[in-house]
Each structure stands twice: as structure tokens, then as C-alpha cells.
Motif scaffolding. Structure first.
Motif, PDB file in Angstrom:
ATOM      1  N   PRO A   1      -4.829  26.787  -9.588  1.00 22.82           N
ATOM      2  CA  PRO A   1      -5.346  26.556 -10.947  1.00 22.82           C
ATOM      3  C   PRO A   1      -6.062  25.221 -11.124  1.00 22.82           C
ATOM      4  O   PRO A   1      -6.889  25.094 -12.026  1.00 22.82           O
ATOM      5  CB  PRO A   1      -4.091  26.626 -11.827  1.00 22.82           C
TER       6      PRO A   1
ATOM      7  N   SER B   1     -10.915  17.959 -14.648  1.00 23.58           N
ATOM      8  CA  SER B   1     -10.902  19.402 -14.398  1.00 23.58           C
ATOM      9  C   SER B   1     -12.285  19.800 -13.926  1.00 23.58           C
ATOM     10  O   SER B   1     -13.290  19.257 -14.379  1.00 23.58           O
ATOM     11  CB  SER B   1     -10.505  20.189 -15.657  1.00 23.58           C
TER      12      SER B   1
ATOM     13  N   ALA C   1      -7.805  23.701 -14.329  1.00 27.17           N
ATOM     14  CA  ALA C   1      -6.859  23.020 -15.218  1.00 27.17           C
ATOM     15  C   ALA C   1      -6.941  21.508 -15.011  1.00 27.17           C
ATOM     16  O   ALA C   1      -7.424  21.024 -13.991  1.00 27.17           O
ATOM     17  CB  ALA C   1      -5.442  23.520 -14.929  1.00 27.17           C
TER      18      ALA C   1
ATOM     19  N   ARG D   1      -1.006  20.687 -13.843  1.00 25.73           N
ATOM     20  CA  ARG D   1      -0.492  22.027 -13.755  1.00 25.73           C
ATOM     21  C   ARG D   1      -0.373  22.474 -12.296  1.00 25.73           C
ATOM     22  O   ARG D   1      -1.336  22.430 -11.535  1.00 25.73           O
ATOM     23  CB  ARG D   1      -1.450  22.962 -14.498  1.00 25.73           C
TER      24      ARG D   1
END
Length: 353
Positions: free
Chosen positions: A243, A321, A278, A351
Motif C-alpha cells: 500500500p 505518498s 498511502a 500504513r
């Protein structure tokens, strides 16, 4: 995490000011006056996010090629200076970065220094680098290292300009006051091993990102882009993207599985089409170069749109990100993570980090 200061600066009184003056005369200082800025609850860096668009810089690089020779300059480089620490020839507080140009027929004379270096080839074919007598050609996307205290020179036997991104740990070396440098007796060192003799050394030599690594001197100093890119594609076929990092590999020392350099780690990551990463942050400020494609990164709340050959930097403990809305993109990056991990200082947050 509690981010409140561990100490509040005491109130100032005439008596204390007089005491501080007398301390100063004896080269002393009261810790309680500066403790809050010396020991902070979280990293506080003067470095800021920054982006260098290659298409806007290339003309200046070529102009530099007309104004000064590689011989005069020693190394014809435009330094990527972080806007928050201008004048220090640094892209982060621990790393140096710059774009080096070598024109057809030129030689960048052989020298060595305590700092270790990396080259990520941005543009052009026909150039080479030599490290302690071993010469290899340079091609776009290749990752080449120069270990500490090894003689190295560069040359361009082709017919087009060649540009690469330099990354060095000069600020780390200078922090410890351990800078040494020496010129080779001749402009070019003798070739003791031709590239064909070393072909068996070249390969992927990459590990899954996040693999625990230790080790120092690498017997390999050229990592070719084609097998590295193929390794990323193979990784992408095996499962869903992370992610935060999508599909990411780190360059490895084939003898130890550790980092290629003791102070600098290097990575290659594939962002699949439509990837919407993320947020993540870590203590190692990271320099990125766009190897393929286009996209954007949100760094400390600011959007930076990048494309092929651009460079950008994410400061320490600043959120980032990555996004590739239009198609696949490949990012090369390097940071001082090995040095931080060796000292037990490195941290990350995000994350599924």
C-alpha cells in the motif's frame, strides 16, 4: 507518541544573564538554555521538499559544457542544493547530489576520496567509469558505485553527451572530519580488467525491500537496469502491491546480502498504473530519480508532479505518498538508511510499514 518538549526554557533574570556572561568568558554555556532545541521530541530538519525538472535543467547542463571543460572543473556537476540549506552543497543534511555531464571525447581524471559515491545514469550512451582499474560502460538506468578510497575516472568514447545523477556521503564524512582525497599520478588509470571479463558479475543482485541487511564492501560496482527492471516486473506478477511502496527492491551486495555501501542504500520501485499510495515517513531523507513514466508525489501536503529523468527529495520524517494515475512508473532512490540502522537510529511510520 508524546511530542511535547522534554524541557521548557527557564525564565531569564538579570542575575542569570550576568552568570551566562561570565560562563561565556570561559567557553562554557548553560545546557538548560538550549536543551529544548538540542534534544527534540521528533526530528526537526531545515531541509524542505524539492523537485528538479530535468527538461528545464538540461539546457543549463549543456551550457556548462560550453563554459568549462571537464579537465578544468575536475567534475562538471550542477549540484542539487536543498532550498532549505542553500550554500552547503547538500540535498539533505547527510547527502550530496548533483547532475554530472561528460561530453564526447572528454575524460574526468582519476582521483579517490574518503566519501563513497553512486551514479544513476540519466541520459546517453558511450561513456564509461573505471574503479581501481576495472572499466564498465554506462547506460541509462544503470546504478554504479564507487567505494570509499578507490581510484575512479570517467570517459566518453561515444558521440553524444552523457549525464548521470551523483550521490555521495560527503556530509557524513565531513561531520566526522575524516575527509581525505588524492589525485592519481596520471589522468587515467590502467585498465586491469576489461568489461567482458567482468560480465559474470553483473545481474540483478536485489533483495525484497525491507529485508534485514548487514555488510559493507561490495565486489560488484555496476548494477544493470535491464535485469533490475525485469526483477521488478517478476515481483509485480507474484502478488498485490504494497500500500505504500508498491513493488520495491533494494540493491544488495552479492557477497553479503547487505547494502552496496556502508552509508548509502539504493532502491528501485515500480508503481503500477493507477497506483494510489498511502502516506509514509521515515527518518532517512530520500532522493528520488524518475527512471520511467510519470506521476506525482504528495510530500508534506504539497503535490509534486514528476516525469522521466526528474529528481526530487523527501526530507527526514516528512510524510510522502506516491501516485501513478496515468501508467506505470519506476523510481530509483537512495538514502542514508544503512548508516542510521548501523547506529540504531532509523525509524519509520506509515500504513503497513
Amino acid at each position: 507518541m508524546n511530542t511535547s518538549p522534554i524541557h521548557e526554557k527557564p525564565a531569564t533574570t538579570p542575575e542569570r544573564l550576568d552568570f551566562y556572561r561570565r560562563l561565556d568568558e570561559k567557553d562554557l554555556a548553560p545546557l538548560w538554555e538550549t536543551l529544548a532545541t538540542l534534544v527534540t521530541p521528533q526530528p526537526r530538519t531545515a531541509c524542505v521538499p524539492a523537485h528538479w525538472q530535468y527538461d528545464r535543467l538540461r539546457g543549463l547542463l549543456m551550457e556548462a559544457g560550453e563554459l568549462i571543460t571537464a579537465h578544468e572543473a575536475e567534475r562538471r556537476v550542477l549540484v542539487l542544493e536543498n532550498p532549505g540549506i542553500r550554500g552547503r552543497s547538500q540535498i539533505t543534511n547527510s547527502l550530496y547530489a548533483g547532475l554530472q555531464l561528460i561530453l564526447p571525447g572528454e575524460i574526468a581524471a582519476s582521483h579517490r576520496h574518503a566519501a563513497c559515491a553512486l551514479r544513476f545514469i540519466i541520459e546517453g550512451n558511450g561513456a564509461y567509469t573505471a574503479v581501481d582499474g576495472e572499466r564498465v560502460s554506462m547506460h541509462p538506468g544503470d546504478f554504479i558505485i564507487t567505494p570509499s578510497w578507490t581510484f575512479h575516472d570517467h570517459g566518453n568514447t561515444g558521440d553524444e553527451p552523457v549525464v548521470w545523477l551523483d550521490g555521495l556521503d560527503v556530509p557524513i564524512v565531513n561531520l566526522f572530519d575524516t575527509s581525505f582525497a588524492e589525485k592519481y599520478a596520471d589522468e587515467v588509470q590502467p585498465v586491469v580488467r576489461a568489461e567482458d571479463d567482468a560480465t559474470a558479475l553483473y545481474g540483478t543482485n536485489m533483495l525484497p525491500f525491507g529485508y534485514e541487511v548487514r555488510g559493507h564492501n561490495s565486489p560488484l560496482f555496476a548494477y544493470r537496469y535491464e535485469p533490475s527492471r525485469a526483477a521488478l516486473a517478476h515481483l509485480a506478477q507474484r502478488g498485490a502491491p504494497h500500500p505504500v511502496h508498491a513493488f520495491k527492491l533494494q540493491y544488495a551486495n552479492p557477497a553479503t546480502g547487505g547494502y552496496p555501501m556502508p552509508t548509502i542504500g539504493a532502491y528501485l520501485q515500480l508503481l503500477p498504473a493507477g497506483f494510489d499510495g498511502a502516506s509514509y515517513r521515515s527518518t532517512d531523507a530520500t532522493v528520488f530519480a524518475v527512471a520511467e513514466g510519470s506521476g506525482y508525489s504528495v510530500i508534506d501536503g504539497r503535490r509534486f508532479d514528476w516525469t522521466h529523468r526528474d529528481a526530487f527529495v523527501v526530507p527526514s520524517w516528512v510524510s510522502v505518498s506516491h501516485h501513478a494515475p496515468q501508467g506505470e512508473a519506476v523510481l530509483f532512490s537512495f538514502s542514508d538508511r544503512p548508516a542510521q540502522q548501523a547506529l540504531g537510529l532509523w525509524r519509520e511510520q506509515g500504513r503497513a510499514a
